[in-house]
Write an enzyme that holds these catalytic residues in place. Structure first.
Site, PDB file in Angstrom:
ATOM      1  N   GLY A  46       0.842  -1.190   0.000  1.00  0.00           N
ATOM      2  CA  GLY A  46       0.000   0.000   0.000  1.00  0.00           C
ATOM      3  C   GLY A  46       0.876   1.237   0.000  1.00  0.00           C
ATOM      4  CD  GLN A  51       3.592   5.832   2.650  1.00  0.00           C
ATOM      5  OE1 GLN A  51       2.591   5.290   2.214  1.00  0.00           O
ATOM      6  NE2 GLN A  51       4.629   5.147   3.128  1.00  0.00           N
ATOM      7  CB  CYS A  92       5.841   2.312   7.377  1.00  0.00           C
ATOM      8  SG  CYS A  92       5.259   3.807   6.555  1.00  0.00           S
ATOM      9  CG  LEU A  93       6.873   1.103   1.212  1.00  0.00           C
ATOM     10  CD1 LEU A  93       6.178   1.356  -0.124  1.00  0.00           C
ATOM     11  CD2 LEU A  93       8.006   0.111   1.032  1.00  0.00           C
ATOM     12  CG  HIS A 134       0.008   1.159   7.305  1.00  0.00           C
ATOM     13  ND1 HIS A 134       1.014   0.661   8.094  1.00  0.00           N
ATOM     14  CD2 HIS A 134       0.601   2.067   6.473  1.00  0.00           C
ATOM     15  CE1 HIS A 134       2.161   1.252   7.762  1.00  0.00           C
ATOM     16  NE2 HIS A 134       1.943   2.100   6.775  1.00  0.00           N
ATOM     17  CD  GLU A 135      -0.945   2.477   2.900  1.00  0.00           C
ATOM     18  OE1 GLU A 135      -0.485   3.637   2.865  1.00  0.00           O
ATOM     19  OE2 GLU A 135      -0.222   1.475   3.052  1.00  0.00           O
ATOM     20  CG  HIS A 138       0.745   6.741   5.686  1.00  0.00           C
ATOM     21  ND1 HIS A 138       1.884   7.269   6.245  1.00  0.00           N
ATOM     22  CD2 HIS A 138       1.025   5.440   5.418  1.00  0.00           C
ATOM     23  CE1 HIS A 138       2.817   6.318   6.305  1.00  0.00           C
ATOM     24  NE2 HIS A 138       2.315   5.199   5.820  1.00  0.00           N
TER      25      HIS A 138
HETATM   26 CO    CO Z   1       3.237   3.360   5.693  1.00  0.00          CO
END
Ligand code: CO
Length: 186
Positions: A46, A51, A92-93, A134-135, A138
């Protein structure tokens, strides 16, 4: 859009509450496509617009990696969430090498606009529900480190300090590059 990059903690864009998208335009679709490409490249499941430094309420996900499970959500809202929760490992990226067991609702009902600007409503459970939560975090400026236990945060602390140092170095380099040099002025 090919110059999109995933921003890392502690970039302030990750802490901003993202703005709703007024209309699903070609520009929004292009951003979503670029985000999907970046998500696959970095082996994520995701990716949320903040991000990639875009503070708008958009995220993409593909919890399985199968083409038919690729999804775009514009202005997502959680309509219902199960009382039942579960803890599972998340990364998380934007926080490389940071992991924690995060508690999420097992099931959620979500509304959003799809890539054609149509209202959709869907039920997600287990892993896809986890990814969506999670997204959406963000989009509200919330990161997994905010939901980790104190013990996990203590373990993550050294990595967070490294990320802060790397961010400061990148910022300093970007500032230096902006300053006109004598040679450039001549
Ligand atoms: Co993340």
């Amino acid at each position: 859009m090919s110059d999109l990059e995933i921003v890392k903690y502690p970039d302030p864009v990750l802490r901003r509450v993202a703005k709703p998208i007024a209309a699903v335009t070609d520009e929004v679709r292009a951003l979503a496509s670029a985000m999907i490409a970046l998500m696959y490249k970095d082996k994520g499941v995701g990716l949320a617009a903040p991000q990639v430094s875009q503070s708008v309420r958009l995220f993409v996900m593909n919890p399985t990696g199968e083409p038919q499970d690729e999804r775009i959500f514009v202005n997502p809202q959680i309509l219902e969430k199960s009382k039942a929760k579960a803890k599972s490992n998340e990364g998380c990226l934007s926080l490389p090498d940071v992991n924690g067991k995060i508690e999420r609702h097992l099931k959620i009902r979500l509304s959003a606009l799809d890539a054609d600007g149509r209202e959709i409503e869907l039920d997600l459970e287990e892993f896809p529900a986890r990814v969506a939560q999670h997204e959406i975090d963000h989009l509200d400026g919330v990161l997994i480190i905010d939901r980790m236990s104190l013990a996990e945060k203590t373990i993550a602390d050294r990595k967070l300090k490294d990320l802060i140092r790397e961010y400061q170095q990148r910022e300093a380099a970007a500032q230096a590059a902006k300053k006109p040099t004598r040679a450039a002025k001549a």
